[in-house]
Design a protein around this motif. Structure first.
Motif, PDB file in Angstrom:
ATOM      1  N   ARG A   7      -7.888  11.576  -2.093  1.00 17.65           N
ATOM      2  CA  ARG A   7      -7.377  13.100  -2.546  1.00 17.65           C
ATOM      3  C   ARG A   7      -7.603  13.120  -3.733  1.00 17.65           C
ATOM      4  O   ARG A   7      -8.296  12.330  -4.615  1.00 17.65           O
ATOM      5  CB  ARG A   7      -5.733  12.813  -2.178  1.00 17.65           C
ATOM      6  N   THR A  28      -3.835   2.996  -3.969  1.00 14.38           N
ATOM      7  CA  THR A  28      -3.051   3.956  -4.357  1.00 14.38           C
ATOM      8  C   THR A  28      -3.813   4.664  -5.823  1.00 14.38           C
ATOM      9  O   THR A  28      -4.501   3.910  -6.386  1.00 14.38           O
ATOM     10  CB  THR A  28      -1.421   3.805  -4.805  1.00 14.38           C
ATOM     11  N   GLU A  37      -3.780  18.292  -1.303  1.00 16.20           N
ATOM     12  CA  GLU A  37      -3.511  16.824  -0.580  1.00 16.20           C
ATOM     13  C   GLU A  37      -4.925  16.568   0.573  1.00 16.20           C
ATOM     14  O   GLU A  37      -4.776  15.531   1.417  1.00 16.20           O
ATOM     15  CB  GLU A  37      -2.238  16.827   0.012  1.00 16.20           C
ATOM     16  N   ASP A  57       1.875   8.342  -4.424  1.00 18.66           N
ATOM     17  CA  ASP A  57       1.321   6.879  -3.767  1.00 18.66           C
ATOM     18  C   ASP A  57       0.659   7.405  -2.706  1.00 18.66           C
ATOM     19  O   ASP A  57       0.753   6.389  -1.555  1.00 18.66           O
ATOM     20  CB  ASP A  57       2.682   6.126  -3.506  1.00 18.66           C
ATOM     21  N   CYS A  58      -0.173   8.337  -2.539  1.00 18.91           N
ATOM     22  CA  CYS A  58      -0.944   8.615  -1.309  1.00 18.91           C
ATOM     23  C   CYS A  58      -2.118   7.372  -1.309  1.00 18.91           C
ATOM     24  O   CYS A  58      -2.397   6.611  -2.365  1.00 18.91           O
ATOM     25  CB  CYS A  58      -1.565   9.823  -1.418  1.00 18.91           C
ATOM     26  N   HIS A  82       5.969   9.636 -12.634  1.00 17.99           N
ATOM     27  CA  HIS A  82       6.416  10.421 -11.545  1.00 17.99           C
ATOM     28  C   HIS A  82       6.619   9.650 -10.199  1.00 17.99           C
ATOM     29  O   HIS A  82       6.488  10.204  -8.980  1.00 17.99           O
ATOM     30  CB  HIS A  82       5.110  11.252 -11.280  1.00 17.99           C
ATOM     31  N   GLY A  89       3.091  18.815  -7.243  1.00 11.87           N
ATOM     32  CA  GLY A  89       3.744  18.268  -6.362  1.00 11.87           C
ATOM     33  C   GLY A  89       2.779  17.088  -5.259  1.00 11.87           C
ATOM     34  O   GLY A  89       3.297  16.660  -4.341  1.00 11.87           O
ATOM     35  N   ALA A  90       1.923  16.749  -6.007  1.00  9.01           N
ATOM     36  CA  ALA A  90       0.957  16.011  -5.409  1.00  9.01           C
ATOM     37  C   ALA A  90       1.587  14.462  -5.010  1.00  9.01           C
ATOM     38  O   ALA A  90       2.459  14.053  -5.891  1.00  9.01           O
ATOM     39  CB  ALA A  90      -0.363  15.485  -5.992  1.00  9.01           C
ATOM     40  N   ALA A  91       1.321  13.881  -3.914  1.00 10.69           N
ATOM     41  CA  ALA A  91       2.127  12.759  -3.414  1.00 10.69           C
ATOM     42  C   ALA A  91       1.362  11.524  -4.433  1.00 10.69           C
ATOM     43  O   ALA A  91       0.357  11.375  -4.310  1.00 10.69           O
ATOM     44  CB  ALA A  91       1.757  12.466  -1.959  1.00 10.69           C
TER      45      ALA A  91
END
Length: 339
Positions: free
Chosen positions: A93, A126, A85, A118-119, A146, A114-116
């Motif tokens: 990212r 996004t 992250e 909607d970062c 996802h 487990g990367a976010a």
């Protein structure tokens, strides 16, 4: 007083080679996992973390994701515990990088760890928006599956569907509508819809600053699947039809006019609908004829004149024909006068 053992340890520490960030990033970029492993073991784990920044504040993970090296991505994350992250100076990212470049294996690896999904990077983009800009359906599907939200908007008010409309891939538009039926109900901050966006392209004298892309098949999807008014206006009073004419997309202009005409058949205004739409003016009193002449699109000028559009002055008193010096376009006006 230092004992001999202390001096030996100090000397050994002094002999630890300094890491060379450029070399490390080059090894990652070239996909040389074995050489990268040897180099990191030689200089120590410090070089794999925040102590080894690259261009724009990138980490080695950013570089691996950008260049599609999933094996290096996994090695850095698992062997050296690098942060998936981590953000660079633009708040990108590694997932942004992988999605933007269409590296599906890297995208799936990062999502699996487990990367976010909607970062946000700079300007509130996004990973899904970046994938839509690259027209990579498989990556788009992975992100959506996802949990990526197609309705999120960036700082200009564009959601992922709006961005996909700019790129003009009908299959991607159909997919986004299937997973998010309301995605079409969006306007940018200057009230431009995806229909505006799909119907125009980069050209001189654009009213809006963005360089868009005209695509007939995309426009067909939007007209068939969505509920746009074909003569909807943006903040400057420009309709999708005017956009298409300005940029020389005669086929899109014809399709929009036909849709407008059919859309008013149940009202008393039907007899006047076609003429009213053709004669639409923007806030500077410019007609589609002004835009076609300014863009030097002779086929569009001829089409408009044959459809009955008359030349008239804008707010500055300028006629459409005064915006061109091309002989073939001026001849279109001469032929209209002669008939």
């Amino acid at each position: 007083m230092a004992v001999p053992g202390d001096r030996q340890e100090a000397a050994a520490a002094a002999r630890v080679p300094e890491p060379c960030p450029k070399r490390l990033f080059r090894l990652v970029q070239d996909g040389r996992l074995r050489a990268l492993r040897d180099e990191l073991q030689r200089v120590g784990g410090w070089a794999a973390g925040a102590g080894c920044p690259g261009p724009a504040g990138d980490t080695l993970l950013h570089c691996a994701a950008r260049h599609g090296h999933r094996d290096i991505l996994a090695y850095l994350a698992e062997a050296w515990g690098m942060d998936i992250e981590a953000s660079n100076r633009d708040y990108k990212r590694p997932l942004h990088e992988a999605a933007s470049m269409g590296h599906r294996d890297c995208v799936r690896y990062l999502l699996g760890r487990g990367a976010a999904v909607d970062c946000l990077k700079k300007a509130d983009w996004t990973p899904l928006m970046m994938a839509c800009a690259r027209k990579n359906l498989e990556v788009i599907q992975d992100l959506v599956e996802h949990g990526a939200n197609p309705l999120l908007q960036n700082k200009d008010g564009w959601n992922s569907f709006h961005i996909a409309s700019r790129e003009g891939d009908p299959e991607i538009l159909q997919y986004l509508l299937s997973v998010s039926p309301a995605a079409w109900k969006t306007e940018s901050k200057i009230r431009r819809t995806p229909l505006h966006t799909a119907g125009n392209t980069s050209a001189p004298n654009l009213i809006t600053p963005s360089a868009m892309h005209g695509c007939l098949e995309a426009v067909k999807v939007l007209l068939n699947r969505c509920e746009y008014e074909p003569d909807c206006r943006d903040k400057c009073g420009v309709t999708p039809f005017m956009d298409a004419i300005q940029c020389g997309h005669v086929n899109i202009a014809r399709l929009l006019l036909a849709t407008q005409k059919e859309g008013h058949t149940s009202t008393v205004q039907t007899l006047l609908s076609l003429g009213a739409d053709i004669n639409s003016k923007d806030e500077r009193n410019r007609s589609a004829l002004h835009l076609a002449c300014a863009g030097q699109h002779s086929a569009c000028v001829e089409f408009l004149l044959q459809s009955g559009l008359k030349d008239s002055p804008d707010v500055s008193g300028t006629l459409a024909q005064q915006l061109t010096k091309r002989t073939d376009i001026l001849q279109c006006f001469d032929r209209t006068v002669a008939t």
